[in-house]
Every structure is written in structure tokens, then in C-alpha cells.
Design a protein around this motif. Sequence first.
Motif, PDB file in Angstrom:
ATOM      1  N   TRP A 181      57.293 -30.043 -13.752  1.00 42.02           N
ATOM      2  CA  TRP A 181      56.147 -29.858 -12.873  1.00 42.02           C
ATOM      3  C   TRP A 181      56.420 -30.497 -11.514  1.00 42.02           C
ATOM      4  CZ3 TRP A 181      51.618 -27.241 -14.086  1.00 42.02           C
ATOM      5  CH2 TRP A 181      51.464 -26.853 -15.428  1.00 42.02           C
ATOM      6  N   LEU A 183      54.142 -32.210  -8.798  1.00 41.61           N
ATOM      7  CA  LEU A 183      52.776 -32.731  -8.750  1.00 41.61           C
ATOM      8  C   LEU A 183      52.626 -33.804  -7.680  1.00 41.61           C
ATOM      9  CD1 LEU A 183      52.287 -33.169 -12.600  1.00 41.61           C
ATOM     10  CD2 LEU A 183      51.386 -31.287 -11.205  1.00 41.61           C
ATOM     11  N   SER A 184      51.386 -34.088  -7.345  1.00 38.54           N
ATOM     12  CA  SER A 184      51.096 -35.209  -6.457  1.00 38.54           C
ATOM     13  C   SER A 184      51.284 -36.517  -7.211  1.00 38.54           C
ATOM     14  CB  SER A 184      49.661 -35.122  -5.934  1.00 38.54           C
ATOM     15  OG  SER A 184      49.481 -33.981  -5.130  1.00 38.54           O
ATOM     16  N   CYS A 188      46.494 -38.798  -8.829  1.00 42.11           N
ATOM     17  CA  CYS A 188      46.017 -37.456  -8.501  1.00 42.11           C
ATOM     18  C   CYS A 188      45.083 -36.941  -9.597  1.00 42.11           C
ATOM     19  CB  CYS A 188      47.220 -36.532  -8.332  1.00 42.11           C
ATOM     20  SG  CYS A 188      46.817 -34.776  -8.330  1.00 42.11           S
ATOM     21  N   ARG A 191      46.599 -34.005 -11.582  1.00 43.97           N
ATOM     22  CA  ARG A 191      47.664 -34.496 -12.460  1.00 43.97           C
ATOM     23  C   ARG A 191      47.077 -35.194 -13.681  1.00 43.97           C
ATOM     24  NH1 ARG A 191      52.942 -37.999 -10.552  1.00 43.97           N
ATOM     25  NH2 ARG A 191      53.589 -38.776 -12.592  1.00 43.97           N
ATOM     26  N   VAL A 208      57.726 -34.468 -15.070  1.00 46.90           N
ATOM     27  CA  VAL A 208      57.527 -34.408 -13.627  1.00 46.90           C
ATOM     28  C   VAL A 208      58.883 -34.262 -12.947  1.00 46.90           C
ATOM     29  CG1 VAL A 208      56.613 -35.579 -11.597  1.00 46.90           C
ATOM     30  CG2 VAL A 208      55.440 -35.796 -13.803  1.00 46.90           C
ATOM     31  N   GLU A 211      57.498 -35.576  -7.304  1.00 49.28           N
ATOM     32  CA  GLU A 211      56.197 -36.060  -6.857  1.00 49.28           C
ATOM     33  C   GLU A 211      56.114 -35.862  -5.350  1.00 49.28           C
ATOM     34  OE1 GLU A 211      55.660 -40.106  -7.950  1.00 49.28           O
ATOM     35  OE2 GLU A 211      54.997 -39.634  -9.989  1.00 49.28           O
ATOM     36  N   GLN A 218      54.661 -29.041  -1.834  1.00 44.93           N
ATOM     37  CA  GLN A 218      54.672 -28.803  -3.282  1.00 44.93           C
ATOM     38  C   GLN A 218      54.960 -27.330  -3.576  1.00 44.93           C
ATOM     39  OE1 GLN A 218      51.191 -30.049  -5.418  1.00 44.93           O
ATOM     40  NE2 GLN A 218      51.142 -32.069  -4.463  1.00 44.93           N
ATOM     41  N   GLY A 229      53.515 -25.680 -10.507  1.00 42.65           N
ATOM     42  CA  GLY A 229      52.575 -26.408  -9.665  1.00 42.65           C
ATOM     43  C   GLY A 229      51.141 -26.061 -10.004  1.00 42.65           C
TER      44      GLY A 229
END
Length: 288
Positions: A181, A183-184, A188, A191, A208, A211, A218, A229
Motif C-alpha cells: 500500500w 499511504l499517508s 492518518c 490508514r 506499507v 508513506e 501518493q 492507494g
Amino acid sequence: MIEELRTLVLFAEEGSIQKVAQRLPLTQPAVTRQLQRLENLLGTTLLDRRQKPPRLTSAGWEVLLRARDILTSVEALKSFAAEAEPQGVLRLGLTHGLSDASVADAIADVAAAFPKVSLRLRTAWSAELADQFERGQFDMAIVLRAPDYEGPGRLGIERLSVIAQAGGTQRRLEAGSPMPWVLSPEPCDARQRLLSVMGSDGRRRLVVAAEIQDPAMQMEWVRRGHGLGLMPSRLAARGIPYGLALADAGDLDLSMQVVALRSPHLNRLAKVADAIAQAVGKVIAVTG
């Protein structure tokens, strides 16, 4: 001091800190801190904490009588000015997950309708905003909660779509197969929701791959095939960026409640807060 006096009056009416916390609404520690702050300001003990639950001391009863008179005068003053145009500073917190152009436009339109109100807008993740709201640093905060949230201030449902590389192999979340993934960083909201859902599933593991804070970057990482995402479904409905496609999320419930936290002491600014809540609710309802 007005807020602390209101809390004292509510305590006299309810007889317990827990019930006062439910009415405001605040946490019980926050109510306790308000009462302690009033005691410090007045230099006297208002509650006899030897009793369970605590009871007002003799000084507490005297302060209570004067507090009611003060609050009555304040309410009379508010009624006198009730029809006046809202003015002043409104401190608004907005979760990163909702800080897109459509929500920004909605809030900007409200701000334009109240020219005498100065908006102080800050974005952060929901956990941080809620903590700062509790400490009185915001007059209003719009945050994301779990889908089963049943408290006050619900504005609508924010649903998330899974985005993948167009033509790539990661187009379906398979049970037992770890999926990368993009992700933030924590904490988040999206997330955390994804982690909660996949963790409860027991068959999927969250991996992940990257990040990245910026949503556009992203999506670029996803377009290059580095992982899956997340994108709000209301934005995905307007069109998926080039090189990306919707992935099949199966039965994953990637939805969250949009909730407006509001100070009980907004007074005339309550009109502005009402308008912001309604405007954001309409944006969320587009794909709700």
C-alpha cells in the motif's frame, strides 16, 4: 470564567461530573479541570471531595448563587444581540482527509457570506484535532470517526475507494496475500480505518510500501505500480486520474463518519458553524 461558572451550575443540577460531561459534551477529566480552574481563580474550595460523589461546600453554594445571577445577565445580553450579524474569530479545525478542493470551496463560500467573521483554519489528523478541541484550541473541528459512531454532530459518511495501477496485477484484494500500500503516515484516518478493517478480517495483512503525505504524490506512486492507494469515493466518482483504476476491495467496509465537534459557547458564531456544517454535509452527501 463564564465557561467554568456554567460547569458549576450544571454540576449543581446534575450532581455528578459524569452527567455534566455528557451534557456539555466533554470528557470527565475536562470537566474536573474546569472546576479546579474555577477554584484556583476564586481562591476557595467549591467541592467537598471527601464525599462520593463530591458535594458543594458552603462557599460553593454561595458562588453558585452568584454564578446563576451572572449567567442570567450574560444570557440577557446575548438575547439583546441575537439578531446582530455574527462577527469575531472562528477557530476551525479540519481533518486532512477532507482538505480537498470541494470541501475548501464549500467552507470558503460560507466565509464569504459572513464578512465580519475572521476564519482561522488549520488542518491535522482527527486524533490531534479532537485533542486540541478538548483543550479549547478550536471552536469547531470537523473530524472522521468509525462508521458505528452514534454521538452528536454527524454530517454524513465518507467512503473510500481503493485505487490501483491501470492494467496492473494488483486489482483485487485477495485473502491471505499481502498487498503493498501507498499511504499517508500515522495517524492518518484512512490508514487507521484500513488497518482496523484488515486486522479484523484476519486473512489480510497490511504491507506499507511507501508513506507519503501529499495525495498527488501518493497517486503517482500508485500509478507507477508501487502499491494500492486510497481515495475518497466522492472524488473518484468525478474521474480517476490517468494511469489509475478502481480496484476491487471485496467486502472491506472503508467508510467513516464525518463529525462536527462544536463548542457549546459559540454564541452568535453558532450561525457560522451551522452554515459550515451544512455546507460540508452537502459535499459529503454527493456520494453518500
